[in-house]
Design an enzyme around this catalytic site. Structure first.
Site, short mmCIF file in Angstrom:
data_model
loop_
_atom_site.label_atom_id
_atom_site.label_comp_id
_atom_site.label_asym_id
_atom_site.label_seq_id
_atom_site.Cartn_x
_atom_site.Cartn_y
_atom_site.Cartn_z
N ASP A 156 -10.75 26.84 -15.54
CA ASP A 156 -9.63 26.36 -14.61
C ASP A 156 -9.52 25.08 -15.11
OD1 ASP A 156 -8.39 25.47 -11.76
OD2 ASP A 156 -10.53 24.82 -11.46
N ASP A 172 -8.16 21.89 -12.74
CA ASP A 172 -8.21 20.83 -11.48
C ASP A 172 -9.55 21.03 -11.30
OD1 ASP A 172 -5.89 19.34 -11.55
OD2 ASP A 172 -4.81 20.63 -10.40
O1 M1P Z 1 -5.53 23.39 -8.81
C1 M1P Z 1 -4.80 24.24 -8.86
C2 M1P Z 1 -3.28 23.82 -7.83
O2 M1P Z 1 -3.13 22.48 -8.76
C3 M1P Z 1 -1.92 22.00 -8.04
O3 M1P Z 1 -2.33 21.99 -6.67
P1 M1P Z 1 -2.08 20.52 -5.77
O4 M1P Z 1 -0.84 20.00 -6.22
O5 M1P Z 1 -1.88 21.03 -4.30
O6 M1P Z 1 -3.30 19.95 -5.99
C4 M1P Z 1 -0.67 22.69 -8.09
O7 M1P Z 1 -0.29 22.96 -9.54
C5 M1P Z 1 -1.11 24.24 -7.68
O8 M1P Z 1 -0.01 25.17 -8.05
C6 M1P Z 1 -2.37 24.86 -8.34
O9 M1P Z 1 -2.83 26.32 -7.87
#
Ligand code: M1P
Length: 254
Positions: free
Chosen positions: A17, A19
């Site tokens: 993953d 983020d």
């Molecule tokens: O971590 C995954 C998510 O990252 C983004 O979410 P947010 O902007 O709310 O932090 C988006 O790109 C989302 O699509 C994705 O699942």
């Protein structure tokens, strides 16, 4: 680096993953992380699988001369709907074809009205982002700054804006065959049932890997890493942050 991963000493794939796992949310990867991925790729096949679209992942991972398409074996954006293997784009289905224009209009109009009626402290821009494999909906808007994101996330925990919103959508559009998934800090994703991160596994299952490892931070039930983490085809690793990811890689793969 060769254009095949068959020559790696260990016949395994590590999927990450982005983020919270390779980077902090919407931030750039550290030099240590990029160096670790480069080292790892000498031993096993390596890729990422993220809900985000490719443009955002490029912003985050293309630090220190790294190229997400050519320096990884697999690049799976939008849960694998936008996919590259060894630098080549793979063909793919799309959200709009699945839903159809007429039904999509009904959904998007409902979401726009709901967003307009939401009473939250600040609103920015890009409230709905239309992607190949999903739409992404954000009450504050995707143009929020990092500081605004963090403030929204805090308030959302207390007021449950997104949770209430997706509950309404799940009821109202129960016949659409869609999943509403709160994955990040300020938004939620809407995609066809089954098009969560397991979609990426369809694209690697014929490669005959002995092990497929998945690393994610939202591995709890309801998190957007849960399905792939819990899938019997993967060995799941739950991490708290990018440092944790590096620690596990050093212990088990490097
Ligand atoms: O971590 C995954 C998510 O990252 C983004 O979410 P947010 O902007 O709310 O932090 C988006 O790109 C989302 O699509 C994705 O699942």
């Amino acid at each position: 680096m060769s254009k095949s991963f068959k020559d790696r000493p260990r016949n395994a794939l590590c999927l990450f993953d982005v983020d919270g796992t390779l980077t902090l949310a919407r931030q750039g990867a550290s030099k240590e992380m990029i160096d670790t991925l480069r080292q790892l790729r000498k031993n096993v096949a390596v890729g990422f699988v993220s809900g985000s679209d490719l443009a955002k992942i490029i912003e985050q991972l293309e630090t220190n001369g790294f190229n997400v398409i050519n320096d990884l074996d697999y690049a799976f954006a939008e849960n694998g709907l936008s996919a590259y293997k060894l630098g080549q784009l793979l063909p793919s289905e799309s959200f709009i074809n699945f839903v159809g224009e007429e039904k999509y209009k009904v959904l998007v109009n409902f979401i726009l009205r709901y967003l307009a009626d939401m009473d939250i402290p600040i609103k920015r821009g890009t409230f709905i982002e239309f992607r190949r494999g999903m739409i992404n909906v954000s009450p504050i808007g995707r143009n929020a700054t990092i500081k605004e994101r963090i403030e929204f996330e805090k308030l959302d925990k207390e007021k449950r804006y997104r949770e209430k919103f997706v509950q309404v959508l799940r009821e109202k559009f129960s016949d659409y065959g869609l999943t509403f998934s709160i994955g990040g800090q300020i938004s939620f994703d809407v995609f066809p049932n089954g098009w969560d991160k397991r979609y990426a596994l369809r694209r690697v299952e014929d490669e005959g890997f002995d092990e497929i490892h998945f690393f994610g931070d939202k591995t709890f039930e309801g998190g957007n890493d849960y399905e792939i983490f819990a899938d019997p085809r993967t060995i799941g690793h739950s991490v708290n942050n990018p440092e944790d990811t590096i620690r596990i890689l050093k212990e088990q793969f490097l």
